[in-house]
Enzyme design. Structure first.
Site, mmCIF file in Angstrom:
data_model
loop_
_atom_site.group_PDB
_atom_site.id
_atom_site.type_symbol
_atom_site.label_atom_id
_atom_site.label_comp_id
_atom_site.label_asym_id
_atom_site.label_seq_id
_atom_site.Cartn_x
_atom_site.Cartn_y
_atom_site.Cartn_z
ATOM 1 N NE ARG A 1 27.269 15.089 78.189
ATOM 2 C CZ ARG A 1 26.191 14.319 78.374
ATOM 3 N NH1 ARG A 1 25.701 14.099 79.574
ATOM 4 N NH2 ARG A 1 25.595 13.774 77.333
ATOM 5 N N GLY A 2 24.308 17.459 77.116
ATOM 6 C CA GLY A 2 23.139 16.769 76.589
ATOM 7 C C GLY A 2 22.194 17.841 76.078
ATOM 8 C CB ALA A 3 20.648 18.359 72.752
ATOM 9 N NE ARG B 1 28.707 21.784 74.122
ATOM 10 C CZ ARG B 1 28.607 20.477 74.350
ATOM 11 N NH1 ARG B 1 28.023 20.041 75.447
ATOM 12 N NH2 ARG B 1 29.069 19.604 73.477
ATOM 13 C CD GLN C 1 30.548 12.852 76.391
ATOM 14 O OE1 GLN C 1 31.323 12.008 75.943
ATOM 15 N NE2 GLN C 1 30.433 14.053 75.856
ATOM 16 C CG ASP D 1 23.767 16.374 70.422
ATOM 17 O OD1 ASP D 1 23.797 16.817 71.575
ATOM 18 O OD2 ASP D 1 24.187 15.235 70.123
ATOM 19 C CE LYS E 1 29.350 13.983 72.296
ATOM 20 N NZ LYS E 1 30.052 15.282 72.339
HETATM 21 O O1 MRU Z 1 28.771 16.988 73.948
HETATM 22 P P1 MRU Z 1 27.684 16.461 74.824
HETATM 23 O O2 MRU Z 1 28.114 15.542 75.893
HETATM 24 O O3 MRU Z 1 26.763 17.558 75.295
HETATM 25 O O4 MRU Z 1 26.926 15.515 73.818
HETATM 26 C C1 MRU Z 1 25.679 15.596 73.488
HETATM 27 C C2 MRU Z 1 25.037 14.343 73.845
HETATM 28 O O5 MRU Z 1 24.712 14.165 74.999
HETATM 29 C C3 MRU Z 1 24.839 13.285 72.875
HETATM 30 O O6 MRU Z 1 25.199 13.518 71.604
HETATM 31 C C4 MRU Z 1 23.520 12.628 73.070
HETATM 32 O O7 MRU Z 1 23.639 11.380 72.543
HETATM 33 C C5 MRU Z 1 22.335 13.357 72.483
HETATM 34 S S1 MRU Z 1 21.677 14.614 73.501
HETATM 35 C C6 MRU Z 1 20.729 13.782 74.699
#
Ligand code: MRU
Length: 353
Positions: free
Chosen positions: A56-58, A99, A201, A242, A253
């Site tokens: 996870r994380g963009a 996603r 997270q 994201d 998020k």
């Molecule tokens: O739903 P997730 O855990 O994939 O969330 C995305 C994120 O990790 C956050 O929004 C983050 O702050 C930005 S992406 C590094």
């Protein structure tokens, strides 16, 4: 659990195993309780890993998806007499559907797909593209750490939300990159970590990453941030994104928007940090893309080391949007590899491209 002690501190959260041709992912669902690397040899399984948030994380999702296209070519190579274009399109659609909000996913997939088509489905070239996109993004995150240093002062108390650290970005992080750099350069920083309901997270992953670095931090319930701001206990907000639109609007998020509103009210600078692959060059407004709605279950239960515990009235419904939208008027600056930019500078640089 210290990864340095496990000898795993140079392991990337997303990688391709050259010897056996599969994708390796650090299972982020297990952090901080366990550290495990999973192997993915099929596109179907890799898509499932993205959907279930093993990764996870963009930016990390983007890299995984790019390697997914290379995996797709490997699978197509094994099929006799198939229509390669049709097959690849099918697999690409599957990856794109995993996603919806993280634009890095689509950006990385389209670039890798284009290479696959242009090289007549060459596995080597497609893999090379996925790897170079990943390497460039990792290098960008390293530069974000260096460029972002300019806004961090000794004694800062910084609020962050969700997780935008090394695990979410393959390496280095976005929001955490300048914080880690500042700490390594001897600046004293304190980080308040929003727990980040519903999936926590912040409490689980960001707190663990800060601990690995020995950075002073405290986890807070999401609802505590405004109180701390009112008591002058927070003097900066740094979080990730994201997706960033051409006008500087960010999607991040859920909870980000309320932090931005509260920061504005208390005159606290609010920064969003991301690599260029997070920029959405196509959408003109947030209405044009889908905000991921996740299961009610995430709100009504906690996932614990030993399993899932119900924490809410079983028969009530729950509403669970995973992201929200923050307009540029609430954003003080964008921490990028091109520098810490104002909205005007960001918009100009996006146009230049
Ligand atoms: O739903 P997730 O855990 O994939 O969330 C995305 C994120 O990790 C956050 O929004 C983050 O702050 C930005 S992406 C590094």
């Amino acid at each position: 659990m210290k990864i340095k002690e496990l000898g795993l501190d140079d392991v990337r959260s997303v990688d391709w195993n050259e010897d056996e041709n599969f994708v390796q992912l650090i299972d982020q669902r297990l952090i901080p309780f366990d550290f495990k690397i999973n192997n993915y040899t099929s596109v179907v399984d890799l898509c499932d890993a993205i959907k279930t948030m093993v990764v996870r994380g963009a930016p990390a999702i983007g890299s995984t998806a790019a390697y997914g296209v290379a995996l797709a070519i490997k699978e197509i190579e094994k099929e006799d007499n198939c229509n390669k274009k049709e097959k690849l399109d099918e697999k690409m659609e599957m990856i794109l559907a995993t996603r919806p909000t993280a634009v890095d996913l689509a950006n990385f997939v389209f670039k890798t797909y284009t290479t696959a088509i242009e090289t007549n489905y060459s596995f080597e070239d497609t893999l090379l593209k996925a790897r170079s996109l990943t390497d460039e993004m990792v290098e960008e995150c390293k530069t974000i750490g260096d460029r972002g240093l300019e806004i961090i002062n000794d004694g800062d108390a910084i609020l962050t939300h969700c997780n935008a650290g090394p695990l979410a970005t393959v390496d280095y992080g976005t929001a955490l990159a300048p914080i880690i750099q500042a700490h390594r350069k001897g600046k004293g920083v304190k980080v308040y970590v929003d727990e980040t309901r519903p999936r926590l997270q912040g409490a689980k992953i960001t707190a663990w990453e800060l601990e690995q670095e020995g950075i002073d931090h405290e986890i807070i319930a999401d609802s505590v941030a405004a109180y701390l701001m009112s008591k002058n206990k927070i003097n900066k907000v740094i979080l990730g994104a994201d997706r960033c639109l051409k006008d500087g609007t960010i999607s991040n998020k859920i909870g980000t928007y309320s932090i931005a509103v509260n920061a504005k009210y208390h005159n606290i600078p609010f920064y969003s940090s991301f690599p260029w692959s997070t920029i959405d060059h196509d959408s003109n407004s947030a209405e044009e893309f889908e905000i991921e709605l996740r299961s009610e279950d995430e709100v009504k239960s906690f996932v614990h080391k030993e399993g899932k515990i119900l924490i809410a009235n079983p028969n009530s419904k729950a509403f669970n949007p995973a992201f929200d939208i923050t307009p540029p008027k609430l954003i003080s600056g964008y921490i990028t590899a091109k520098g810490v930019l104002t909205t005007e500078e960001l918009v100009q640089k996006i146009k230049e491209k």
